[in-house]
Design a protein around this motif. Structure first.
Motif, PDB file in Angstrom:
ATOM      1  N   GLN A 117       0.830  -1.203   0.000  1.00 41.94           N
ATOM      2  CA  GLN A 117       0.000   0.000   0.000  1.00 41.94           C
ATOM      3  C   GLN A 117       0.863   1.251   0.000  1.00 41.94           C
ATOM      4  OE1 GLN A 117      -3.701  -0.371   2.694  1.00 41.94           O
ATOM      5  NE2 GLN A 117      -2.256  -1.834   3.486  1.00 41.94           N
TER       6      GLN A 117
ATOM      7  N   ARG B 179     -11.487  10.722  10.605  1.00 40.20           N
ATOM      8  CA  ARG B 179     -10.379   9.818  10.927  1.00 40.20           C
ATOM      9  C   ARG B 179     -10.619   9.105  12.242  1.00 40.20           C
ATOM     10  NH1 ARG B 179      -5.724  12.797  11.807  1.00 40.20           N
ATOM     11  NH2 ARG B 179      -6.566  14.765  11.071  1.00 40.20           N
TER      12      ARG B 179
ATOM     13  N   LEU C 202     -13.360   6.464  11.793  1.00 36.97           N
ATOM     14  CA  LEU C 202     -12.833   5.294  11.084  1.00 36.97           C
ATOM     15  C   LEU C 202     -11.880   4.517  11.982  1.00 36.97           C
ATOM     16  CD1 LEU C 202     -12.115   6.749   7.524  1.00 36.97           C
ATOM     17  CD2 LEU C 202     -13.957   5.227   8.198  1.00 36.97           C
TER      18      LEU C 202
ATOM     19  N   PHE D 243      -8.755  -1.890  -2.753  1.00 32.74           N
ATOM     20  CA  PHE D 243      -7.980  -1.311  -1.660  1.00 32.74           C
ATOM     21  C   PHE D 243      -6.799  -0.520  -2.206  1.00 32.74           C
ATOM     22  CE2 PHE D 243     -10.065  -3.817   1.654  1.00 32.74           C
ATOM     23  CZ  PHE D 243      -9.981  -2.944   2.706  1.00 32.74           C
TER      24      PHE D 243
ATOM     25  N   LEU E   3      -8.053   2.699  -3.902  1.00 33.28           N
ATOM     26  CA  LEU E   3      -8.449   3.632  -2.849  1.00 33.28           C
ATOM     27  C   LEU E   3      -7.214   4.207  -2.161  1.00 33.28           C
ATOM     28  CD1 LEU E   3     -10.767   4.782  -1.076  1.00 33.28           C
ATOM     29  CD2 LEU E   3     -10.472   2.792   0.392  1.00 33.28           C
ATOM     30  N   GLY E   4      -6.196   3.323  -2.002  1.00 33.08           N
ATOM     31  CA  GLY E   4      -4.983   3.723  -1.299  1.00 33.08           C
ATOM     32  C   GLY E   4      -4.175   4.782  -2.013  1.00 33.08           C
TER      33      GLY E   4
ATOM     34  N   PHE F  49      -6.550   7.721  -0.426  1.00 27.87           N
ATOM     35  CA  PHE F  49      -6.629   7.600   1.024  1.00 27.87           C
ATOM     36  C   PHE F  49      -5.528   6.623   1.415  1.00 27.87           C
ATOM     37  CE2 PHE F  49      -8.412   5.355   4.787  1.00 27.87           C
ATOM     38  CZ  PHE F  49      -8.370   6.420   5.659  1.00 27.87           C
TER      39      PHE F  49
ATOM     40  N   ARG G 267      -2.881   4.068   2.608  1.00 25.90           N
ATOM     41  CA  ARG G 267      -2.901   2.882   3.459  1.00 25.90           C
ATOM     42  C   ARG G 267      -4.265   2.633   4.088  1.00 25.90           C
ATOM     43  NH1 ARG G 267       2.121   0.992   6.772  1.00 25.90           N
ATOM     44  NH2 ARG G 267       3.835   1.519   5.418  1.00 25.90           N
ATOM     45  N   PRO G 268      -5.276   2.399   3.276  1.00 28.10           N
ATOM     46  CA  PRO G 268      -6.613   2.220   3.857  1.00 28.10           C
ATOM     47  C   PRO G 268      -6.715   1.008   4.779  1.00 28.10           C
ATOM     48  CG  PRO G 268      -6.598   1.679   1.528  1.00 28.10           C
ATOM     49  CD  PRO G 268      -5.281   2.303   1.817  1.00 28.10           C
ATOM     50  N   TYR G 269      -6.062  -0.091   4.395  1.00 30.53           N
ATOM     51  CA  TYR G 269      -6.181  -1.281   5.249  1.00 30.53           C
ATOM     52  C   TYR G 269      -5.554  -1.022   6.620  1.00 30.53           C
ATOM     53  CZ  TYR G 269      -6.066  -6.089   6.877  1.00 30.53           C
ATOM     54  OH  TYR G 269      -6.245  -7.229   7.635  1.00 30.53           O
TER      55      TYR G 269
ATOM     56  N   ARG H 101      -5.115   1.738   8.206  1.00 26.09           N
ATOM     57  CA  ARG H 101      -5.739   2.749   9.053  1.00 26.09           C
ATOM     58  C   ARG H 101      -7.163   2.408   9.436  1.00 26.09           C
ATOM     59  NH1 ARG H 101      -4.588   7.760   5.457  1.00 26.09           N
ATOM     60  NH2 ARG H 101      -5.327   9.148   7.100  1.00 26.09           N
ATOM     61  N   VAL H 102      -7.862   1.656   8.610  1.00 30.46           N
ATOM     62  CA  VAL H 102      -9.275   1.417   8.896  1.00 30.46           C
ATOM     63  C   VAL H 102      -9.556  -0.024   9.321  1.00 30.46           C
ATOM     64  CG1 VAL H 102     -11.607   1.728   8.022  1.00 30.46           C
ATOM     65  CG2 VAL H 102      -9.795   3.182   7.206  1.00 30.46           C
TER      66      VAL H 102
END
Lengths: 450, 193
Positions: A153, A168, A171, A219, A222-223, A226, A228-230, A232-233
């Motif tokens: 990511q 943030r 999430l 992912f 999206l990354g 946004f 590092r979505p995995y 952070r969420v």
């Protein structure tokens, strides 16, 4: 009496002999005696990856973690971190196919605590512990470049956008829920959801169910925006790491010496993990008093959050327990008794063939459900606690004068260090030519932004 | 002066928290280790429990599956009419595709001597569908068995076939004994050992 015992012994022997004859009789067709000198082959048994290789993996993990720590704390080199993360992506990701990873190891640890029949293996335990111990001393260096999921990511962060704090923070609750659910499901022996819904393992293996590949690509796309979505969420291991990192002894510092409040680092962080200084004029007595009062009110409300969460969690246990195969099967057979005659329902047919009685299955299922009920209280109570503490935290105003990384959220990727002009200045005074000879990309980035 | 004290206090709290976290980490480790550690587990199919449902062919994360049919020759009766090789009611007892049970033709039949035939599994072709295993178990000695091949298995943390196996036949076995071939280790075990 003695006679009777002797009789019993003889009877026992007879039964044994009879059983022996019967089991030998299982071979319907006796093995032939060949006359042509035919040599019977033996089935091959290719060995699994040796235990030594597994240990080597843990050594490589330790080496990678040490290297990242060196790059972050001593060398202060983003480039070093970047190359390490590429190595991680290639080795732990594409070569080792993303298994076993520290994130999934949470479940093995949970299962081994709650199921005495399961013994955790050495390598898994080391994979679980090492990054946490490193985080306790040096912050989340694991996230920086030792985690293949993070690495893939991180390399695709293209145009990160900054999100408002409340988004943030909201999430930020999800990783806690994911962690609690993963532990609940693993502890009850139902499922390993972290592994099952790992979005990148399909990409690492280049061979996965279509839906998982799509999820992984989503992912990654999206990354780009946004970052590092995995991590952070969702990442449940990130929760544990953030607890450790919060109190880490040595942590990445943005500037090597004095912060000149240029805000460059703040803009460089794709994860919004840099905290701005608290403006002194906000810290009036009025504000502090109001905050203190609210803090106390929210602190008093904490037990309410826990009880409410626990109640909801325990109410949800019937739904949650469906993830367990035994509970699922028992429910299916209770609600749809006609399926017993359906030859295509493999689960029910195999159960009927197995010889276990339906009552046994229901008993097993209700035992699991009971576990889910107790677990549901802990699960919900934990989530309630997290929400309560999060609400309390917003009323804490720190006496903070400089731009500093938020130790819980910071992945120690080192981007901010490269942007810090103080460092450039120091380096230039140390060695005038150095920067130009090396052609540091971050240096140029800094110049461009000027 | 005041500032100094507050920094010290924060450092003190941090240190306390660090020690607490360290201790709890050690606690979790002790709890999970319990009385013993295992070396390493791999996944394997217990042929005694397997019901040949066919899910091994479809549920493995690898395509084709890491589960293959393994022939325990020691248990084999070398039958002419092999329940694992021929469809029920074959036209003729010969190698024509229309007679074969295996959907990929992964079993080779070879004449040894009257009236015995040898059956060899071509693992390149085998998809682990268990049709032959079922046939052999129903009409023969049960010498054809499904096994997870460790040169192919990725050893996922949780085997995705194990999750859906209707008879819980896929279990974790110690890395030292990675195969559970029925019959093979009764007589051959001594030779091998």
């Amino acid at each position: 009496m003695m006679k009777f015992k002797g009789f019993l012994k003889i009877l026992f022997l007879l039964v044994l002999i009879l059983a022996g004859i019967l089991s030998a009789g299982q071979q319907r067709f006796p093995k032939p005696e060949f006359e042509t000198g035919y040599e019977q082959p033996t089935p091959t048994t290719p060995e699994p990856r040796s235990f030594g290789m597994e240990i080597a993996d843990t050594i490589i993990l330790a080496a990678v973690l040490s290297l990242v720590t060196y790059f972050i704390i001593r060398k202060r080199s983003r480039r070093g971190v970047l190359w390490t993360s590429i190595f991680t992506l290639v080795y732990f990701g594409f070569y080792r196919n993303g298994c076993i990873c520290s994130i999934g190891a949470i479940q093995n640890v949970a299962l081994s605590i709650f199921d005495p029949g399961y013994k955790i293996s050495v390598t898994v335990l080391i994979f679980f512990l090492l990054p946490l111990v490193f985080a306790l001393f040096f912050g989340r260096v694991f996230c920086a470049a030792a985690c293949p999921l993070g690495a893939i990511q991180d390399l695709l962060v293209i145009k990160p956008v900054s999100l408002p704090v409340w988004v943030r923070k909201t999430l930020g609750i999800f990783p806690y829920i994911y962690l609690a659910m993963a532990i609940l499901f693993a502890a009850t022996g139902s499922d390993f959801i972290i592994c099952r819904y790992d979005p990148f393992v399909g990409i690492f293996r280049m061979d996965a169910p279509f839906i998982m590949v799509i999820l992984g690509i989503c992912f990654l796309v999206l990354g780009m925006f946004f970052a590092r979505p995995y991590c952070r969420v969702f990442c449940p291991y990130g929760v544990l790491l953030s607890w450790m990192s919060r109190f880490s002894k040595y942590h990445l510092t943005i500037t090597p010496s004095e912060c000149i409040q240029c805000k460059l680092c703040s803009a460089s962080c794709p994860f919004d993990a840099i905290e701005a200084p608290v403006v002194e004029k906000y810290r009036t007595d009025q504000v502090l008093n109001r905050n203190r009062n609210r803090f106390i009110i929210f602190a008093l409300a904490l037990p309410l959050w826990i009880v409410a969460g626990g109640y909801i969690g325990s109410r949800a246990h019937i739904f949650l327990s469906k993830a367990n195969p035994d509970v699922y099967l028992a429910e299916l057979m209770i609600h749809h008794p006609e399926l017993k005659n359906d030859p295509d329902n493999i689960d029910i047919q195999s159960f009927l063939e197995s010889g276990d009685s339906f009552e046994q299955l229901v008993e097993k299922a209700s035992l699991v459900r009971q576990k889910f009920k107790t677990g549901g209280w802990y699960f919900g109570g934990f989530i309630g606690l997290v929400i309560g503490v999060m609400l309390m935290n917003q009323f804490i105003l720190r006496k903070q004068k400089d731009y500093v990384p938020n130790r819980a959220d910071c992945f120690s990727c080192g981007r901010c260090m490269d942007y810090c002009p103080v460092e450039k200045q120091d380096r230039n005074t140390d060695n005038q030519d150095d920067e130009f000879v090396n052609g540091n990309p971050p240096g140029t980035a800094f110049k461009n932004s000027m | 002066m005041k500032k100094d004290r507050s920094i010290n206090r924060r450092e003190f709290i941090n240190r306390g928290a660090r020690v607490t976290l360290g201790v709890s980490l050690a606690g979790v480790t002790a709890l999970s280790v319990g009385d013993s550690l295992s070396k390493k587990y791999v996944w394997q199919i217990d042929p005694e429990k397997c019901t040949q449902c066919g899910r091994c062919a479809t549920e493995c994360v690898r395509t084709p599956s890491a589960v293959k049919c393994v022939h325990a020759y020691d248990v084999c009766g070398y039958c002419d009419l092999c329940g694992g090789y021929f469809k029920p009611g074959p036209n003729e007892l010969e190698t024509g595709a229309e007679n074969q049970l295996c959907p990929t033709g992964a079993i080779q039949r070879r004449f040894i001597e009257e009236p015995y035939f040898e059956y060899i599994i071509d693992e390149e072709l085998c998809i682990g569908c268990a049709k032959c295993v079922k046939g052999c178990a129903s009409f023969g000695n049960g010498s054809l068995q499904l096994q997870i091949r460790h040169n192919l298995c990725l050893n996922c943390n949780e085997c995705s076939i194990a999750r859906v196996c209707p008879s819980d036949a896929i279990i974790r076995v110690p890395i030292d004994e990675p195969y559970m071939i029925k019959g093979m280790f009764l007589e051959n075990g001594e030779d091998a050992g």
